[in-house]
Motif scaffolding. Structure first.
Motif, PDB file in Angstrom:
ATOM      1  N   ASN A  63       8.073  13.660 -14.134  1.00  0.00           N
ATOM      2  CA  ASN A  63       9.027  12.940 -14.090  1.00  0.00           C
ATOM      3  C   ASN A  63       8.331  11.085 -14.392  1.00  0.00           C
ATOM      4  N   PRO A  64       8.188  10.436 -15.124  1.00  0.00           N
ATOM      5  CA  PRO A  64       7.406   9.200 -15.885  1.00  0.00           C
ATOM      6  C   PRO A  64       8.234   8.386 -14.710  1.00  0.00           C
ATOM      7  N   SER A  65       9.403   8.210 -13.936  1.00  0.00           N
ATOM      8  CA  SER A  65      10.274   7.186 -13.702  1.00  0.00           C
ATOM      9  C   SER A  65      10.125   7.319 -12.226  1.00  0.00           C
ATOM     10  N   THR A  66       9.311   8.037 -11.050  1.00  0.00           N
ATOM     11  CA  THR A  66       9.162   8.681 -10.195  1.00  0.00           C
ATOM     12  C   THR A  66       7.377   6.924  -9.982  1.00  0.00           C
ATOM     13  N   ALA A  67       7.753   6.888  -9.307  1.00  0.00           N
ATOM     14  CA  ALA A  67       6.743   5.639  -8.449  1.00  0.00           C
ATOM     15  C   ALA A  67       6.654   5.834  -7.050  1.00  0.00           C
ATOM     16  N   VAL A  68       5.016   5.602  -6.611  1.00  0.00           N
ATOM     17  CA  VAL A  68       4.603   4.925  -5.597  1.00  0.00           C
ATOM     18  C   VAL A  68       3.919   3.125  -5.020  1.00  0.00           C
ATOM     19  N   CYS A  69       4.959   2.639  -4.530  1.00  0.00           N
ATOM     20  CA  CYS A  69       4.368   0.655  -4.338  1.00  0.00           C
ATOM     21  C   CYS A  69       4.981   0.745  -3.419  1.00  0.00           C
ATOM     22  N   VAL A  70       3.474  -0.410  -3.467  1.00  0.00           N
ATOM     23  CA  VAL A  70       3.344  -1.396  -1.783  1.00  0.00           C
ATOM     24  C   VAL A  70       4.746  -2.170  -2.293  1.00  0.00           C
ATOM     25  N   ASP A  71       5.443  -2.379  -1.015  1.00  0.00           N
ATOM     26  CA  ASP A  71       7.108  -3.282  -1.001  1.00  0.00           C
ATOM     27  C   ASP A  71       6.401  -3.858   0.046  1.00  0.00           C
ATOM     28  N   PRO A  72       6.380  -5.392  -0.264  1.00  0.00           N
ATOM     29  CA  PRO A  72       6.640  -5.813  -0.836  1.00  0.00           C
ATOM     30  C   PRO A  72       5.457  -6.547  -1.663  1.00  0.00           C
ATOM     31  N   SER A  73       5.615  -6.340  -3.586  1.00  0.00           N
ATOM     32  CA  SER A  73       4.766  -6.122  -3.717  1.00  0.00           C
ATOM     33  C   SER A  73       3.858  -7.456  -3.976  1.00  0.00           C
ATOM     34  N   SER A  74       4.191  -8.863  -3.259  1.00  0.00           N
ATOM     35  CA  SER A  74       3.419  -9.675  -3.224  1.00  0.00           C
ATOM     36  C   SER A  74       3.571 -10.474  -2.082  1.00  0.00           C
ATOM     37  N   ILE A  75       3.185 -11.174  -1.424  1.00  0.00           N
ATOM     38  CA  ILE A  75       2.900 -11.728  -0.490  1.00  0.00           C
ATOM     39  C   ILE A  75       2.025 -13.150  -0.372  1.00  0.00           C
ATOM     40  N   LYS A  76       2.737 -14.147  -0.930  1.00  0.00           N
ATOM     41  CA  LYS A  76       2.082 -15.495  -0.990  1.00  0.00           C
ATOM     42  C   LYS A  76       2.546 -16.663   0.085  1.00  0.00           C
ATOM     43  N   ASP A  77       1.864 -16.565   1.279  1.00  0.00           N
ATOM     44  CA  ASP A  77       2.778 -17.585   1.716  1.00  0.00           C
ATOM     45  C   ASP A  77       1.371 -18.262   2.946  1.00  0.00           C
ATOM     46  N   THR A  78       1.422 -18.464   2.426  1.00  0.00           N
ATOM     47  CA  THR A  78       0.482 -20.675   2.671  1.00  0.00           C
ATOM     48  C   THR A  78       0.693 -20.458   5.275  1.00  0.00           C
ATOM     49  N   THR A  79       1.499 -20.151   5.787  1.00  0.00           N
ATOM     50  CA  THR A  79       1.389 -19.866   6.771  1.00  0.00           C
ATOM     51  C   THR A  79       0.670 -18.789   7.609  1.00  0.00           C
ATOM     52  N   LYS A  80       0.759 -17.494   7.097  1.00  0.00           N
ATOM     53  CA  LYS A  80      -0.455 -16.144   7.040  1.00  0.00           C
ATOM     54  C   LYS A  80      -1.791 -17.027   6.937  1.00  0.00           C
ATOM     55  N   THR A  81      -1.787 -17.650   8.410  1.00  0.00           N
ATOM     56  CA  THR A  81      -2.447 -18.250   9.246  1.00  0.00           C
ATOM     57  C   THR A  81      -3.915 -16.852   9.791  1.00  0.00           C
TER      58      THR A  81
END
Length: 192
Positions: free
Chosen positions: A28-46
């Protein structure tokens, strides 16, 4: 096991009155395992701040158990907690391991004993909490992912990593070359 031998075994069992469930192996090529959210771009995460990600599965059929490892940069992040998500029942059997020295977490889960059917659809497999250690960027590297169906067969799937960054991109302006020393450049000559 070759196909002829499998047919002979099924025929013998059927003649003995034993019913055998046969589930063909299908991808089943549509089955996926993912990190969610795919990206965290946040300069307040100090340093000292926290955030949470999920490991999700999409379009899976008849999932009996799963496992994965998630690697991160230990200089930038520390995993503080890993727990089973809502896709499996809360009474599922769960094994977790957190290694802050090498920077990874591991989770394996099985449906409760006595389950008669696997879980299908989309959902959260696990939730992982992090504390930020420093400014930086790192891949949230999801690997060694295994999905097994109710017949203990591997389910083909695609894996999608995540990304974390809390640094501000700095644009630099400069003159290149920084200096020109050329005695042939006299009044009225050009250079770039």
């Amino acid at each position: 096991m070759n196909k002829s031998l499998l047919i002979i075994i099924i025929s013998l069992l059927a003649n003995m009155g034993i019913m055998v469930a046969v589930n063909p192996v299908t991808a089943n090529p549509s089955t996926a395992v993912c990190v969610d959210p795919s990206s965290i771009k946040d300069t307040t995460k100090t340093a000292g701040t926290n955030f949470t990600i999920n490991i999700v599965v999409k379009d899976v059929t008849n999932l009996l158990n799963f496992e994965f490892t998630l690697k991160y940069d230990k200089n930038v992040l520390t995993a503080t907690n890993i727990s089973l998500g809502s896709f499996f029942p809360s009474d599922s059997r769960v094994w977790t391991y957190k290694n802050d020295v090498e920077g990874y977490v591991y989770l394996k889960a099985e449906l409760p004993s006595g389950s008669t059917v696997g879980v299908s659809g989309n959902g959260t497999l696990a939730t992982i909490s992090f504390t930020v250690n420093a400014l930086g960027a790192c891949i949230l590297d999801l690997y060694n992912t295994i999905l097994l169906n109710f017949f203990n067969q591997k389910i083909d799937h695609t894996v999608y990593d995540g990304y974390f960054v809390n640094e501000v991109a700095v644009t630099k302006f400069y003159v290149d070359p920084p200096n020109i020393i050329d005695t042939t450049k006299t009044a009225g000559t050009n250079f770039t």
